[in-house]
Design a protein around this motif. Structure first.
Motif, short mmCIF file in Angstrom:
data_model
loop_
_atom_site.label_atom_id
_atom_site.label_comp_id
_atom_site.label_asym_id
_atom_site.label_seq_id
_atom_site.Cartn_x
_atom_site.Cartn_y
_atom_site.Cartn_z
N LEU A 164 -20.12 -10.82 -33.08
CA LEU A 164 -19.09 -10.37 -34.00
C LEU A 164 -17.71 -10.50 -33.38
N LEU A 165 -17.60 -10.18 -32.11
CA LEU A 165 -16.31 -10.29 -31.43
C LEU A 165 -15.81 -11.72 -31.42
N THR A 166 -16.70 -12.67 -31.17
CA THR A 166 -16.31 -14.08 -31.20
C THR A 166 -15.80 -14.47 -32.58
N TYR A 167 -16.50 -14.01 -33.61
CA TYR A 167 -16.06 -14.29 -34.98
C TYR A 167 -14.66 -13.74 -35.23
N LEU A 168 -14.41 -12.51 -34.78
CA LEU A 168 -13.11 -11.89 -35.01
C LEU A 168 -11.99 -12.65 -34.29
N GLN A 172 -8.92 -14.63 -37.13
CA GLN A 172 -7.89 -13.61 -37.29
C GLN A 172 -7.12 -13.84 -38.60
N PRO A 173 -6.82 -12.77 -39.32
CA PRO A 173 -6.05 -12.92 -40.56
C PRO A 173 -4.61 -13.33 -40.27
N LYS A 174 -3.98 -13.88 -41.29
CA LYS A 174 -2.59 -14.29 -41.15
C LYS A 174 -1.73 -13.10 -40.74
N PRO A 175 -0.89 -13.26 -39.72
CA PRO A 175 -0.07 -12.13 -39.26
C PRO A 175 0.88 -11.62 -40.34
N PRO A 240 -3.85 -4.34 -53.51
CA PRO A 240 -4.85 -4.16 -52.45
C PRO A 240 -4.89 -5.32 -51.47
N ILE A 241 -5.30 -5.04 -50.26
CA ILE A 241 -5.58 -6.12 -49.32
C ILE A 241 -6.79 -6.90 -49.85
N SER A 242 -6.93 -8.13 -49.40
CA SER A 242 -8.03 -8.96 -49.88
C SER A 242 -9.36 -8.44 -49.35
N ILE A 243 -10.45 -8.83 -49.99
CA ILE A 243 -11.77 -8.43 -49.52
C ILE A 243 -12.05 -9.00 -48.15
N GLU A 244 -11.52 -10.19 -47.86
CA GLU A 244 -11.70 -10.78 -46.52
C GLU A 244 -10.98 -9.94 -45.47
N GLU A 245 -9.77 -9.50 -45.79
CA GLU A 245 -9.04 -8.63 -44.85
C GLU A 245 -9.75 -7.30 -44.66
N PHE A 246 -10.24 -6.74 -45.76
CA PHE A 246 -10.97 -5.48 -45.68
C PHE A 246 -12.17 -5.62 -44.75
N LYS A 247 -12.97 -6.64 -44.93
CA LYS A 247 -14.17 -6.83 -44.12
C LYS A 247 -13.83 -7.11 -42.66
N TYR A 248 -12.72 -7.83 -42.43
CA TYR A 248 -12.32 -8.13 -41.05
C TYR A 248 -12.04 -6.84 -40.28
N PHE A 249 -11.33 -5.92 -40.93
CA PHE A 249 -10.93 -4.70 -40.22
C PHE A 249 -11.98 -3.61 -40.26
N ASP A 250 -12.60 -3.36 -41.43
CA ASP A 250 -13.56 -2.27 -41.52
C ASP A 250 -14.92 -2.65 -40.96
N GLY A 251 -15.50 -3.71 -41.44
CA GLY A 251 -16.82 -4.12 -40.96
C GLY A 251 -16.77 -4.96 -39.71
N GLY A 252 -15.56 -5.22 -39.21
CA GLY A 252 -15.39 -6.06 -38.03
C GLY A 252 -14.78 -5.30 -36.86
N LEU A 253 -13.46 -5.25 -36.82
CA LEU A 253 -12.77 -4.64 -35.68
C LEU A 253 -13.17 -3.19 -35.43
N TYR A 254 -13.34 -2.44 -36.49
CA TYR A 254 -13.65 -1.01 -36.35
C TYR A 254 -14.99 -0.78 -35.64
N GLU A 255 -15.86 -1.78 -35.65
CA GLU A 255 -17.18 -1.63 -35.04
C GLU A 255 -17.11 -1.49 -33.51
N PHE A 256 -15.95 -1.79 -32.94
CA PHE A 256 -15.81 -1.72 -31.49
C PHE A 256 -15.07 -0.47 -31.03
N PHE A 257 -14.75 0.41 -32.00
CA PHE A 257 -14.00 1.61 -31.63
C PHE A 257 -14.69 2.87 -32.17
#
Length: 257
Positions: A164-168, A172-175, A240-257
């Motif tokens: 998952l970390l490699t995927y993230l 990365q979403p557009k800054p 709203p943020i896009s579903i891709e952005e939502f999944k990147y942060f909630d189901g992605g980055l948050y998994e490491f904290f």
């Protein structure tokens, strides 16, 4: 417990402790006690393990900064102490209950909609507040978080993994412009009073960072309810943020904290 409290706290600050109580849900990083004293009500948080001791230290530092340089509705910093076995933080106790509890007690969809409308409004206030100078940085918050995620996955028990970390890292979403963010903006970390979400608690993740992280965590519990998502973003005054952005942060980055 009274002896432990007396050893850790400056009684000159709190006054004599008259009673103790505890939240309905304890967090996973520290143990929280509510204190009723002759000088008022306080919250006492204790962390005994790494990295949570460092998180509590960060919360103390951030709370002091925000108290001094903003008018955001958060607890007042009172005292922080480090001991060989634990770090402890004393703060004022705000009125109200966590949003999770208020949602459980809500009797109608209209009440829930009003709660998420006010949640969006409160988060917009945070994101449009100028960060204290000590938090401002030219560094990209997401890059720092990914670096920390790589450390966490090797040294602590987290839900994320190397794949998952490699995927993230590769997706990365557009800054977008960084703002003041809460960093753990879930329904457990905002308080409700008189039917409105009005204050933030648990501030260890506050930073100059990506506001989409807050937006994803704030709406993670309601993704299956478009009416409540709509209410939240009505309060936030944005699409709203896009579903891709939502999944990147909630189901992605948050998994490491």
């Amino acid at each position: 417990m009274n002896k432990q409290i007396n050893d850790s706290l400056d009684i000159k600050i709190t006054g004599e402790i008259l009673a103790q109580s505890f939240p309905k849900r304890q967090g996973g990083t520290s143990f929280t006690t509510f204190l009723q004293t002759k000088k008022g009500q306080f919250v006492w948080k204790v962390a005994t393990e790494l990295p949570y001791r460092e998180w509590l230290k960060k919360e103390a530092e951030v709370m002091e900064l925000l108290n001094k340089e903003t008018e955001l509705p958060i607890p007042l910093f009172m005292h922080y102490k480090e001991q060989p076995e634990e770090n402890s933080l004393l703060m004022s106790k705000l009125e109200g209950v966590p949003l999770r509890e208020a949602l459980h007690d809500a009797n109608s969809i209209e009440e829930k909609r009003s709660l998420f409308l006010s949640f969006g409004t409160l988060l917009k206030l945070l994101h449009t507040t100028r960060p204290p100078g000590a938090l401002l940085t030219k560094n990209i918050w997401l890059e720092k978080q990914l670096h920390t995620a790589a450390y966490n996955v090797k040294h602590y028990k987290v839900d994320g993994n190397e794949e998952l970390l490699t995927y993230l890292k590769l997706n990365q979403p557009k800054p977008i412009p960084q703002t003041l963010i809460h960093g753990d903006c879930t329904i457990d970390n905002v308080l409700v009073k008189d039917g409105m979400v009005y204050a933030f608690i648990d501030l260890a993740g506050v930073a100059h960072g990506d506001p989409r992280y807050d937006l994803a965590l704030a709406t993670r519990s309601i993704q299956s309810n478009p009416l409540l998502v709509e209410a939240f973003y009505e309060g936030y005054d944005s699409t709203p943020i896009s579903i891709e952005e939502f999944k990147y942060f909630d189901g992605g980055l948050y998994e490491f904290f």
